[in-house]
Design a protein around this motif. Structure first.
Motif, PDB file in Angstrom:
ATOM      1  N   GLY A  51       0.912  -1.242   0.126  1.00  0.00           N
ATOM      2  CA  GLY A  51      -0.499   0.057   0.571  1.00  0.00           C
ATOM      3  C   GLY A  51       0.650   1.184   0.448  1.00  0.00           C
ATOM      4  N   LEU A  52      -0.166   2.105  -0.114  1.00  0.00           N
ATOM      5  CA  LEU A  52       0.562   3.426  -0.158  1.00  0.00           C
ATOM      6  C   LEU A  52       1.650   4.099   1.768  1.00  0.00           C
ATOM      7  CD1 LEU A  52       1.492   6.023  -2.367  1.00  0.00           C
ATOM      8  CD2 LEU A  52      -0.636   7.343  -0.300  1.00  0.00           C
ATOM      9  N   GLU A  53       1.197   3.935   2.217  1.00  0.00           N
ATOM     10  CA  GLU A  53       1.660   3.670   3.463  1.00  0.00           C
ATOM     11  C   GLU A  53       3.388   2.908   3.422  1.00  0.00           C
ATOM     12  OE1 GLU A  53      -2.351   3.304   4.346  1.00  0.00           O
ATOM     13  OE2 GLU A  53      -1.160   2.139   3.627  1.00  0.00           O
ATOM     14  N   PHE A  54       3.442   2.122   2.892  1.00  0.00           N
ATOM     15  CA  PHE A  54       4.677   0.910   2.463  1.00  0.00           C
ATOM     16  C   PHE A  54       5.720   1.660   1.142  1.00  0.00           C
ATOM     17  CE2 PHE A  54       1.806  -1.842   4.742  1.00  0.00           C
ATOM     18  CZ  PHE A  54       2.736  -1.857   6.021  1.00  0.00           C
ATOM     19  N   ARG A  55       4.514   2.424   0.270  1.00  0.00           N
ATOM     20  CA  ARG A  55       6.389   2.491  -0.754  1.00  0.00           C
ATOM     21  C   ARG A  55       6.059   4.285  -0.712  1.00  0.00           C
ATOM     22  NH1 ARG A  55       1.860   3.793  -4.588  1.00  0.00           N
ATOM     23  NH2 ARG A  55      -0.254   2.312  -4.288  1.00  0.00           N
ATOM     24  N   GLY A  56       5.231   4.570  -0.495  1.00  0.00           N
ATOM     25  CA  GLY A  56       5.490   6.537  -0.274  1.00  0.00           C
ATOM     26  C   GLY A  56       4.856   6.792  -1.714  1.00  0.00           C
ATOM     27  N   GLY A  57       3.631   8.007  -1.746  1.00  0.00           N
ATOM     28  CA  GLY A  57       3.187   8.371  -2.490  1.00  0.00           C
ATOM     29  C   GLY A  57       2.325   9.639  -2.419  1.00  0.00           C
ATOM     30  N   SER A  58       1.726   9.979  -3.277  1.00  0.00           N
ATOM     31  CA  SER A  58       0.316  11.033  -2.880  1.00  0.00           C
ATOM     32  C   SER A  58      -0.509  10.429  -3.343  1.00  0.00           C
ATOM     33  CB  SER A  58       1.067  11.869  -4.441  1.00  0.00           C
ATOM     34  OG  SER A  58       1.977  12.947  -4.286  1.00  0.00           O
ATOM     35  N   GLU A  59      -1.650  11.258  -2.212  1.00  0.00           N
ATOM     36  CA  GLU A  59      -2.969  10.338  -2.787  1.00  0.00           C
ATOM     37  C   GLU A  59      -3.963  11.339  -3.137  1.00  0.00           C
ATOM     38  OE1 GLU A  59      -4.653   7.329   0.273  1.00  0.00           O
ATOM     39  OE2 GLU A  59      -5.894   8.768   0.922  1.00  0.00           O
ATOM     40  N   PHE A  60      -5.056  11.302  -3.134  1.00  0.00           N
ATOM     41  CA  PHE A  60      -5.934  12.546  -4.746  1.00  0.00           C
ATOM     42  C   PHE A  60      -7.623  12.205  -3.901  1.00  0.00           C
ATOM     43  CE2 PHE A  60      -2.144  13.004  -6.750  1.00  0.00           C
ATOM     44  CZ  PHE A  60      -1.834  14.161  -6.803  1.00  0.00           C
ATOM     45  N   ARG A  61      -8.416  12.034  -3.184  1.00  0.00           N
ATOM     46  CA  ARG A  61      -9.533  11.863  -3.135  1.00  0.00           C
ATOM     47  C   ARG A  61     -10.661  12.670  -4.005  1.00  0.00           C
ATOM     48  NH1 ARG A  61     -10.649   7.664   1.829  1.00  0.00           N
ATOM     49  NH2 ARG A  61      -9.036   6.840   1.889  1.00  0.00           N
ATOM     50  N   VAL A  62     -11.484  12.360  -4.558  1.00  0.00           N
ATOM     51  CA  VAL A  62     -12.532  13.408  -4.648  1.00  0.00           C
ATOM     52  C   VAL A  62     -13.775  12.701  -4.723  1.00  0.00           C
ATOM     53  CG1 VAL A  62     -12.980  13.812  -6.940  1.00  0.00           C
ATOM     54  CG2 VAL A  62     -10.816  13.249  -7.136  1.00  0.00           C
TER      55      VAL A  62
END
Length: 387
Positions: A51-62
């Motif tokens: 998941g994003l918590e392990f690999r890092g990155g940006s998250e957007f919620r629409v």
């Protein structure tokens, strides 16, 4: 149905019926080996979907009033990843929120993607949230989870070795735990389930549940094998197999009862809530409990028998029990048949009316038969004159 199931439980407990789990242990080993190879293949070819918590990155919620059916393609085109979809993960949270996860973006690129998503879904830009998660947080969670796993395994070895006074029982329990963990992780890799911090918590929870079921079975194994060593009626393998049969119905009932609320949470999370902590946790619990129930019945005890088959005391017990069973069989051949004796069903452990008394198990312990009427699981009272 309930009466027949209760009768099945009584027959398995007394040994009148028997499922040859230990005798066919090689088949179960091969089945687990096949699952393990599939799990390794999944890990080698696809790897874990971190998941994003392990690999890092940006998250957007629409936040939309109602997500369109082609929300995934719309989001990918807005992000500009129509050609390369590996770096973008689009999921629907609930029924009106689209979650878009990407690789780490700069502040300028993040603002551009936020505006593009607002235009694509025709919502105000204020309804599109943007967050960044660094991989260091997931690395910290992973390190703490591994530390907790090591402490857990050390505690398991010490507790089982002290409680059962036999290190081979601890080794068999650890083997079953490794079996559950490897297959559960492999299924996650093969199917592509996302691994989140909640999944890590679920893995540790599953190990605890599997160990609980294994300890219950091993407690019965210890009881039966101690009596077998005392009276020489059964071999170590037969006494262990009887223990598995005596706890089988209980293990199945416990597993089904545990899976019912998890299934409800899983369905609600999939249909109404979408990806999130609740869904991740229920998913790993559902898979892990199924695998754990299988290992506690078909792997742990058979592996214990395999580990102890060459022990001097076990070899001596086998010789003694086989002599006893041969003598009983010989006496039964010369005994006149008694009218009204019920035949022993095929597949039962070696027993005849001469090997055990009515109302007792094959190990010689007295047992109450469950009443066919009245409250469930209420044993019949045995008159004092017959005790």
């Amino acid at each position: 149905m309930s009466a027949s199931f209760a009768q099945l439980g009584n027959d398995l407990y007394t040994g009148r019926r028997s499922v040859a789990v230990v005798a066919h242990r090689r088949r179960f080993y091969l089945g687990s080996l096949a699952l393990f190879l599939v799990a390794v293949l999944g890990l080698a070819t696809q790897g874990l979907n971190l998941g994003l918590e392990f690999r890092g990155g940006s998250e957007f919620r629409v936040a939309t009033s109602s997500a369109p059916q082609d929300y995934e393609q719309t989001a990918r085109e807005a992000v500009g990843a129509a050609e390369d979809q590996r770096g973008v993960n689009v999921t629907l949270v609930g029924t009106d929120t689209v979650r878009v996860q990407t690789e780490r973006l700069s502040d300028t690129d993040s603002q551009s993607v936020r505006s593009a998503l607002a235009d694509a879904f025709e919502v105000p830009e204020e309804d599109v949230s943007a967050t960044f998660i660094g991989p260091s947080w997931g690395a910290s969670v992973s390190a703490q989870a591994l530390r907790a796993l090591v402490i857990f395994l050390v505690a398991v070895v010490l507790m089982l070795s002290i409680y059962f006074r036999n290190w081979k029982m601890a080794a068999a329990a650890l083997f079953a735990l490794a079996h559950d963990l490897a297959i559960t992780v492999g299924i996650y890799a093969l199917v592509g389930f996302e691994v989140s911090p909640a999944t890590m918590i679920g893995f540790l929870t599953v190990l605890g549940y599997s160990l609980y079921d294994t300890v219950v079975v091993f407690d019965k194994v210890r009881e039966n094998t101690n009596q077998a060593f005392a009276n020489g009626r059964l071999t170590y393998a037969q006494a262990a197999n009887l223990a598995v049969n005596q706890t089988m119905v209980r293990s199945i009932n416990t597993t089904v009862i545990g899976l019912l609320p998890i299934s409800a949470v899983l369905v609600v999370g999939s249909v109404f809530l979408g990806p999130g902590v609740l869904l991740d946790l229920s998913l790993v619990l559902f898979v892990g409990i199924l695998v754990g129930a299988y290992s506690s019945i078909f792997i742990a005890t058979p592996f214990l028998v395999t580990l102890r088959r060459k022990d001097a005391a076990v070899v001596e017990l086998e010789k003694k029990a086989l002599r006893h069973q041969a003598k009983v069989a010989k006496d039964a051949e010369h005994a006149a048949p008694v009218s009204g004796d019920a035949p022993v069903p095929a597949g039962a452990l070696p027993s005849t009316p001469a090997t055990r008394e009515e109302g007792s198990t094959l190990t010689g312990r007295a047992v109450h038969e469950y009443a066919r009427s009245g409250p469930r699981n209420q044993p019949k009272r045995t008159p004092r004159s017959k005790r």
